[in-house]
Design a protein around this motif. Structure first.
Motif, mmCIF file in Angstrom:
data_model
loop_
_atom_site.group_PDB
_atom_site.id
_atom_site.type_symbol
_atom_site.label_atom_id
_atom_site.label_comp_id
_atom_site.label_asym_id
_atom_site.label_seq_id
_atom_site.Cartn_x
_atom_site.Cartn_y
_atom_site.Cartn_z
ATOM 1 N N SER A 74 0.825 -1.205 0.000
ATOM 2 C CA SER A 74 0.000 0.000 0.000
ATOM 3 C C SER A 74 0.858 1.252 0.000
ATOM 4 C CB SER A 74 -0.917 0.007 1.226
ATOM 5 O OG SER A 74 -0.127 0.190 2.387
ATOM 6 N N PRO A 75 0.284 2.404 -0.353
ATOM 7 C CA PRO A 75 1.020 3.673 -0.262
ATOM 8 C C PRO A 75 1.530 3.947 1.152
ATOM 9 C CG PRO A 75 -0.961 3.944 -1.582
ATOM 10 C CD PRO A 75 -1.034 2.574 -0.983
ATOM 11 N N LEU A 76 0.768 3.519 2.169
ATOM 12 C CA LEU A 76 1.197 3.717 3.545
ATOM 13 C C LEU A 76 2.454 2.903 3.838
ATOM 14 C CD1 LEU A 76 0.579 5.015 6.295
ATOM 15 C CD2 LEU A 76 -0.766 2.974 6.856
ATOM 16 N N TYR A 77 2.490 1.672 3.326
ATOM 17 C CA TYR A 77 3.669 0.816 3.487
ATOM 18 C C TYR A 77 4.889 1.467 2.843
ATOM 19 C CZ TYR A 77 6.675 -3.331 2.948
ATOM 20 O OH TYR A 77 7.724 -4.201 2.976
ATOM 21 N N ASP A 78 4.715 1.929 1.604
ATOM 22 C CA ASP A 78 5.827 2.562 0.887
ATOM 23 C C ASP A 78 6.305 3.820 1.602
ATOM 24 O OD1 ASP A 78 5.673 0.593 -1.039
ATOM 25 O OD2 ASP A 78 4.339 1.755 -2.349
ATOM 26 N N GLU A 79 5.370 4.595 2.121
ATOM 27 C CA GLU A 79 5.737 5.825 2.832
ATOM 28 C C GLU A 79 6.503 5.499 4.115
ATOM 29 O OE1 GLU A 79 3.616 9.781 4.832
ATOM 30 O OE2 GLU A 79 2.415 8.316 3.716
ATOM 31 N N PHE A 80 6.079 4.447 4.807
ATOM 32 C CA PHE A 80 6.755 4.030 6.038
ATOM 33 C C PHE A 80 8.190 3.591 5.745
ATOM 34 C CE2 PHE A 80 7.871 0.725 9.154
ATOM 35 C CZ PHE A 80 7.647 1.404 10.346
ATOM 36 N N VAL A 81 8.370 2.811 4.679
ATOM 37 C CA VAL A 81 9.706 2.329 4.315
ATOM 38 C C VAL A 81 10.595 3.483 3.882
ATOM 39 C CG1 VAL A 81 10.995 0.923 2.661
ATOM 40 C CG2 VAL A 81 8.940 0.004 3.737
ATOM 41 N N ARG A 82 10.036 4.408 3.087
ATOM 42 C CA ARG A 82 10.826 5.570 2.652
ATOM 43 C C ARG A 82 11.259 6.426 3.827
ATOM 44 N NH1 ARG A 82 6.934 6.104 -1.441
ATOM 45 N NH2 ARG A 82 5.978 7.790 -0.234
ATOM 46 N N LEU A 83 10.367 6.590 4.789
ATOM 47 C CA LEU A 83 10.676 7.404 5.964
ATOM 48 C C LEU A 83 11.822 6.797 6.760
ATOM 49 C CD1 LEU A 83 9.978 9.772 7.880
ATOM 50 C CD2 LEU A 83 8.359 8.231 9.017
ATOM 51 N N LEU A 84 11.767 5.500 7.027
ATOM 52 C CA LEU A 84 12.808 4.846 7.819
ATOM 53 C C LEU A 84 14.101 4.671 7.041
ATOM 54 C CD1 LEU A 84 10.291 4.226 9.640
ATOM 55 C CD2 LEU A 84 11.493 2.144 10.305
ATOM 56 N N SER A 85 14.046 4.810 5.704
ATOM 57 C CA SER A 85 15.251 4.704 4.883
ATOM 58 C C SER A 85 16.012 6.023 4.795
ATOM 59 C CB SER A 85 14.889 4.233 3.466
ATOM 60 O OG SER A 85 14.275 2.962 3.498
ATOM 61 N N ALA A 86 15.434 7.092 5.318
ATOM 62 C CA ALA A 86 16.087 8.403 5.271
ATOM 63 C C ALA A 86 17.410 8.359 6.041
ATOM 64 C CB ALA A 86 15.170 9.472 5.859
ATOM 65 N N PRO A 87 18.442 9.072 5.565
ATOM 66 C CA PRO A 87 19.774 9.021 6.195
ATOM 67 C C PRO A 87 19.774 9.353 7.679
ATOM 68 C CG PRO A 87 19.888 10.141 4.079
ATOM 69 C CD PRO A 87 18.438 9.925 4.366
ATOM 70 N N GLN A 88 18.919 10.294 8.094
ATOM 71 C CA GLN A 88 18.932 10.697 9.507
ATOM 72 C C GLN A 88 18.412 9.617 10.447
ATOM 73 O OE1 GLN A 88 17.105 12.051 7.074
ATOM 74 N NE2 GLN A 88 15.153 12.882 7.775
ATOM 75 N N TYR A 89 17.770 8.586 9.892
ATOM 76 C CA TYR A 89 17.232 7.521 10.738
ATOM 77 C C TYR A 89 18.036 6.228 10.633
ATOM 78 C CZ TYR A 89 13.305 10.724 11.029
ATOM 79 O OH TYR A 89 12.529 11.835 11.239
ATOM 80 N N LYS A 90 19.189 6.285 9.956
ATOM 81 C CA LYS A 90 20.061 5.125 9.905
ATOM 82 C C LYS A 90 20.727 4.929 11.265
ATOM 83 C CE LYS A 90 19.742 3.799 5.572
ATOM 84 N NZ LYS A 90 19.298 2.435 5.191
ATOM 85 N N GLY A 91 20.875 3.704 11.683
ATOM 86 C CA GLY A 91 21.521 3.436 12.966
ATOM 87 C C GLY A 91 20.524 3.375 14.091
ATOM 88 N N LYS A 92 20.350 4.478 14.805
ATOM 89 C CA LYS A 92 19.464 4.479 15.969
ATOM 90 C C LYS A 92 18.013 4.304 15.571
ATOM 91 C CE LYS A 92 18.312 7.061 20.146
ATOM 92 N NZ LYS A 92 18.540 8.278 20.947
ATOM 93 N N GLY A 93 17.611 4.831 14.417
ATOM 94 C CA GLY A 93 16.240 4.692 13.960
ATOM 95 C C GLY A 93 15.384 5.898 14.286
ATOM 96 N N GLY A 104 0.228 11.037 11.995
ATOM 97 C CA GLY A 104 -0.996 11.554 12.589
ATOM 98 C C GLY A 104 -1.796 10.486 13.319
ATOM 99 N N GLU A 105 -2.731 10.947 14.144
ATOM 100 C CA GLU A 105 -3.524 10.021 14.957
ATOM 101 C C GLU A 105 -4.394 9.109 14.100
ATOM 102 O OE1 GLU A 105 -3.381 9.490 18.078
ATOM 103 O OE2 GLU A 105 -2.055 11.146 18.679
ATOM 104 N N ALA A 106 -4.798 9.579 12.920
ATOM 105 C CA ALA A 106 -5.702 8.780 12.093
ATOM 106 C C ALA A 106 -4.985 7.607 11.431
ATOM 107 C CB ALA A 106 -6.348 9.666 11.027
ATOM 108 N N ARG A 107 -3.781 7.840 10.912
ATOM 109 C CA ARG A 107 -3.076 6.783 10.175
ATOM 110 C C ARG A 107 -2.139 5.960 11.043
ATOM 111 N NH1 ARG A 107 -0.077 8.641 5.005
ATOM 112 N NH2 ARG A 107 0.829 10.207 6.408
ATOM 113 N N TYR A 108 -1.757 6.503 12.197
ATOM 114 C CA TYR A 108 -0.770 5.831 13.050
ATOM 115 C C TYR A 108 -1.173 4.397 13.420
ATOM 116 C CZ TYR A 108 1.853 4.797 17.328
ATOM 117 O OH TYR A 108 2.614 4.196 18.299
ATOM 118 N N PRO A 109 -2.453 4.116 13.833
ATOM 119 C CA PRO A 109 -2.818 2.730 14.185
ATOM 120 C C PRO A 109 -2.682 1.750 13.018
ATOM 121 C CG PRO A 109 -4.419 4.276 15.067
ATOM 122 C CD PRO A 109 -3.557 5.048 14.126
ATOM 123 N N SER A 110 -2.793 2.242 11.769
ATOM 124 C CA SER A 110 -2.697 1.363 10.601
ATOM 125 C C SER A 110 -1.274 0.887 10.343
ATOM 126 C CB SER A 110 -3.219 2.093 9.358
ATOM 127 O OG SER A 110 -4.575 2.466 9.524
#
Length: 314
Positions: A74-93, A104-110
């Motif tokens: 899903s687009p949400l899956y792709d967005e989540f992977v892209r976000l965690l792949s950003a350089p600033q989140y390498k290592g510690k996360g 946001g509160e609406a999409r976070y539970p998904s």
């Protein structure tokens, strides 16, 4: 400062007050890791929140979210992977609170079924760290497909050790600190180290400040200079001969390029550095700061002196 003109010393000026080339001790450590032995529970899925509480979803809600995710495409899956792949989140996360702010509160539970799927595939690790306010918080780190392949088949204690080592970055972590953070007995820990080393996930290194002790870091990382001692150390020993050769070369450069004792306008640090590169006198590429350290040792020994600054600020 890396600016100034250097001349052969006439011994009338005072040398620097501190001798350079001192290696600072390295304090290696890492954040505490939480054991994650696979996917989250099937009966009730929980995602830790930034205030220590947890948000629960029923099996029905989880199933609905999984269906809407398009089984991880899903687009949400792709967005989540892209976000965690950003350089600033390498290592510690990325922290759990940052995820809530982003989605946001609406999409976070998904995100729950997405987190479960990536965890089952060994693509996602969870660790325990501290927020900006000092409160305990969960951090999520995304692994590459290659790293995930290496982690497949490892049990929970092995994953825990890997995560603790990962958090230490290029400064590594002492074996005693790994034992304290994981509470794994030394005998078991030794077997885990061997298993992770065989898979080329971690590697043992030594620090110049404690050559008899072992540090561990991820296999693909290059140790920090605080650990290896930088160019001034060879096989964890201070290389007096190498430094003496470089000092003699610098002294020769200052003499020849300046026209001799008391003659000429001096030589800049950058000119000295360029000459060292051209002559290929160093086994490693030295930065201007490292060349400055060598020049300072000569000034300390009254062999050269620094005079003024050029029009270009050198």
């Amino acid at each position: 400062s890396t600016r100034g003109i250097f001349c052969i010393c006439n011994c009338k000026t005072m040398p620097p007050t501190k001798r350079p080339l001192q290696v600072k001790s390295a304090a290696a450590g890492g954040i505490k890791r939480r054991r994650t032995g696979g996917s989250l529970g099937a009966g009730s899925v929980r995602v830790s929140t930034d205030d220590g509480a947890s948000a629960a979803k029923s099996p029905a809600a989880t199933s609905a979210s999984a269906s809407s995710s398009g089984e991880g495409k899903s687009p949400l899956y792709d967005e989540f992977v892209r976000l965690l792949s950003a350089p600033q989140y390498k290592g510690k996360g990325i922290s759990n609170s940052s995820l809530k702010d982003h989605f946001g509160e609406a999409r976070y539970p998904s995100l729950v079924p997405i987190i479960n799927e990536l965890t089952r595939a060994s693509r996602l690790t969870m660790s325990k760290g501290s927020s900006r306010t000092g409160e305990a918080e969960v951090y999520f780190s995304l692994l590459s497909a290659e790293e995930a392949t290496r982690l497949q088949g490892l049990d929970a204690p092995c994953r825990m050790v890997y995560q603790v080592v990962e958090a230490s970055g290029n400064k590594g972590i002492w074996t005693v600190d790994i034992r304290n953070q994981t509470n794994i007995p030394q005998v078991t820990l030794t077997k885990i180290f061997k298993q992770l080393e065989t898979r080329r996930l971690i590697k043992p290194i030594k620090a110049v400040t404690a050559k008899t002790k072992k540090l561990y870091m991820l296999y693909d990382l290059t140790p920090a200079k605080e650990i290896t001692g930088g160019p001034w150390y060879s096989e964890y020993e201070f290389d007096h001969e190498f430094i003496a050769e470089l000092r003699n070369f610098i002294l020769m450069c200052v003499r020849r390029m300046n026209g001799g004792l008391g003659v000429g306008k001096g030589v800049t640090l950058k000119q000295i550095s360029n000459k060292m590169i051209q002559a290929n006198v160093s086994r490693v590429q030295l930065s201007l700061e490292e060349v400055q350290q060598l020049v300072q040792t000569l000034a300390f020994d009254y062999m050269i002196e620094q005079r003024g600054v050029t029009e270009n600020g050198e």
